[in-house]
Enzyme design. Sequence first.
Site, PDB file in Angstrom:
ATOM      1  N   ARG A 184       1.774  11.900   5.733  1.00 36.25           N
ATOM      2  CA  ARG A 184       2.441  12.033   4.429  1.00 36.25           C
ATOM      3  C   ARG A 184       3.552  13.069   4.522  1.00 36.25           C
ATOM      4  NH1 ARG A 184       0.804   7.815   3.451  1.00 36.25           N
ATOM      5  NH2 ARG A 184      -0.527   7.100   1.743  1.00 36.25           N
ATOM      6  N   GLU A 243      10.039  10.021  -1.077  1.00 38.79           N
ATOM      7  CA  GLU A 243      10.573   8.780  -0.525  1.00 38.79           C
ATOM      8  C   GLU A 243      10.607   7.648  -1.544  1.00 38.79           C
ATOM      9  OE1 GLU A 243       7.835   8.263   2.789  1.00 38.79           O
ATOM     10  OE2 GLU A 243       6.461   7.101   1.542  1.00 38.79           O
ATOM     11  N   HIS A 277       8.358   4.485   6.346  1.00 43.30           N
ATOM     12  CA  HIS A 277       6.981   4.194   5.929  1.00 43.30           C
ATOM     13  C   HIS A 277       6.601   2.746   6.268  1.00 43.30           C
ATOM     14  CE1 HIS A 277       3.734   5.901   3.095  1.00 43.30           C
ATOM     15  NE2 HIS A 277       3.195   5.076   3.973  1.00 43.30           N
TER      16      HIS A 277
HETATM   17  P1  NAI Z   1      -9.515   9.099   6.919  1.00 39.88           P
HETATM   18  O1  NAI Z   1      -9.995   9.532   5.582  1.00 39.88           O
HETATM   19  O2  NAI Z   1     -10.308   8.111   7.692  1.00 39.88           O
HETATM   20  O3  NAI Z   1      -9.328  10.393   7.860  1.00 39.88           O
HETATM   21  C1  NAI Z   1      -8.685  11.541   7.453  1.00 39.88           C
HETATM   22  C2  NAI Z   1      -9.292  12.703   8.229  1.00 39.88           C
HETATM   23  O4  NAI Z   1      -8.553  13.872   7.899  1.00 39.88           O
HETATM   24  C3  NAI Z   1     -10.757  12.968   7.867  1.00 39.88           C
HETATM   25  O5  NAI Z   1     -11.525  13.047   9.041  1.00 39.88           O
HETATM   26  C4  NAI Z   1     -10.696  14.283   7.102  1.00 39.88           C
HETATM   27  O6  NAI Z   1     -11.855  15.079   7.292  1.00 39.88           O
HETATM   28  C5  NAI Z   1      -9.488  14.922   7.726  1.00 39.88           C
HETATM   29  N1  NAI Z   1      -8.894  15.977   6.931  1.00 39.88           N
HETATM   30  C6  NAI Z   1      -8.815  16.102   5.589  1.00 39.88           C
HETATM   31  N2  NAI Z   1      -8.185  17.247   5.249  1.00 39.88           N
HETATM   32  C7  NAI Z   1      -7.853  17.846   6.412  1.00 39.88           C
HETATM   33  C8  NAI Z   1      -7.197  19.048   6.735  1.00 39.88           C
HETATM   34  N3  NAI Z   1      -6.756  19.875   5.788  1.00 39.88           N
HETATM   35  N4  NAI Z   1      -7.022  19.366   8.042  1.00 39.88           N
HETATM   36  C9  NAI Z   1      -7.491  18.535   9.012  1.00 39.88           C
HETATM   37  N5  NAI Z   1      -8.123  17.382   8.767  1.00 39.88           N
HETATM   38  C10 NAI Z   1      -8.304  17.049   7.482  1.00 39.88           C
HETATM   39  O7  NAI Z   1      -8.028   8.613   6.690  1.00 39.88           O
HETATM   40  P2  NAI Z   1      -7.170   7.687   7.651  1.00 39.88           P
HETATM   41  O8  NAI Z   1      -7.405   6.255   7.321  1.00 39.88           O
HETATM   42  O9  NAI Z   1      -7.336   8.127   9.046  1.00 39.88           O
HETATM   43  O10 NAI Z   1      -5.681   8.039   7.144  1.00 39.88           O
HETATM   44  C11 NAI Z   1      -5.140   9.329   7.287  1.00 39.88           C
HETATM   45  C12 NAI Z   1      -3.870   9.435   6.481  1.00 39.88           C
HETATM   46  O11 NAI Z   1      -2.861   8.611   7.053  1.00 39.88           O
HETATM   47  C13 NAI Z   1      -3.979   8.896   5.037  1.00 39.88           C
HETATM   48  O12 NAI Z   1      -4.518   9.863   4.169  1.00 39.88           O
HETATM   49  C14 NAI Z   1      -2.550   8.596   4.695  1.00 39.88           C
HETATM   50  O13 NAI Z   1      -1.947   9.754   4.155  1.00 39.88           O
HETATM   51  C15 NAI Z   1      -1.914   8.286   6.057  1.00 39.88           C
HETATM   52  N6  NAI Z   1      -1.546   6.869   6.186  1.00 39.88           N
HETATM   53  C16 NAI Z   1      -0.242   6.558   6.484  1.00 39.88           C
HETATM   54  C17 NAI Z   1       0.153   5.248   6.601  1.00 39.88           C
HETATM   55  C18 NAI Z   1       1.563   4.863   6.935  1.00 39.88           C
HETATM   56  O14 NAI Z   1       1.924   3.690   6.796  1.00 39.88           O
HETATM   57  N7  NAI Z   1       2.391   5.771   7.398  1.00 39.88           N
HETATM   58  C19 NAI Z   1      -0.813   4.145   6.375  1.00 39.88           C
HETATM   59  C20 NAI Z   1      -2.159   4.586   6.121  1.00 39.88           C
HETATM   60  C21 NAI Z   1      -2.498   5.898   6.015  1.00 39.88           C
END
Ligand code: NAI
Length: 328
Positions: free
Chosen positions: A233, A262, A294
């Site tokens: 993000r 964005e 994105h």
């Molecule tokens: P997820 O929920 O499976 O994993 C996120 C991980 O980050 C979790 O293990 C959580 O404990 C950890 N986390 C939370 N706060 C944290 C912090 N302050 N420091 C370190 N780790 C922390 O989510 P997933 O599916 O892996 O997605 C991650 C992020 O990727 C989403 O939240 C979204 O913002 C982004 N994303 C971007 C996309 C794109 O098209 N560019 C598409 C999908 C997701």
Amino acid sequence: MKVILFHTNKDEVDYIKECNTRFRFELEFTDFDFNTAEAGRFTGYDAVWILTNCKVTKEKSEQLAEAGVSYIVSRAAGTDHLDLVSMKSAGLKGANVPRYSPNAIAEHTVCLALMSLRKMKLELKMIDNFDFTLNGLKGRELRNMTVGVIGTGRIGLETIKILNGFGCRILVYDIYENQEVKSLATYRPLSEVFSDSDILILHCPLTKENERLISSDTIATLKDSAVLINTARGGLMDYEAVLTAIESGKLGAAAFDVYDNETSYIRKKVEPDSFESNVLKKLMSKDNVIYTAHMSFFTDTAIENMIMTTFENLYEYEKSGQCANEIT
Ligand code: NAI
């Protein structure tokens, strides 16, 4: 159930209609702007189908509830475009698609890392100009790198699995540790992941706690010539600080798929002169900065999974008023 759909690409409409032969919802495709639309536009619909560029604020929640909408189904995994507290207090229920293809984002992330290390943006520009020299193109090998990954959830895990095949050393940080990740990478305190990585990858959600995780202060703790990759993000990075670090040479390269604010231009064709973000413009002009708009999620597999899960979310709401992917 009557559903109004926002931000569906032309090439998705046929697939959505095909899926709907199973579900038989009343679908209305629209191209008006969700964010600026007046309440009357939502009257008569049970559910709105949205993407991350649709912001559900407190005002929007109240507006939707007043219009009679009960459900918000977001096709995305991230939820930072939704004010979940306001949605709940307005009586709206919401669901997302937590897992459509973590691999799509992971592959794009590793692609950005490789492109940065092999100076691919510069090489492609040179080739376009019939410059077949090797000037400025000496790259670095991923196998020799220490890669830091912040966030070891669904996407982080897939990136780590891919990186493992390259033979690089992987350091990770998360607020919760994951057993599967432990067999592939080493958990370290956040400060050590910053200081010891040649490539730093962000895969954590944007939260109040980690806003501007990448700042001039934290960039100063990175190795010289480090490569920064953000496919998570925009709010995680201070892009002005990134620009300063690119210009000073502190950062060797940066690649990102997300940017602050964005929503004002994403998914639109914009005239360069009317483009407002000066910092992004400057970053985009650098040979060692890659920006993708994105789109790391945007693969055939991911889109099909997103659409099917969104239908399943709507179906569950229709049948029981509950949904396994409920986020409110
Ligand atoms: P997820 O929920 O499976 O994993 C996120 C991980 O980050 C979790 O293990 C959580 O404990 C950890 N986390 C939370 N706060 C944290 C912090 N302050 N420091 C370190 N780790 C922390 O989510 P997933 O599916 O892996 O997605 C991650 C992020 O990727 C989403 O939240 C979204 O913002 C982004 N994303 C971007 C996309 C794109 O098209 N560019 C598409 C999908 C997701």
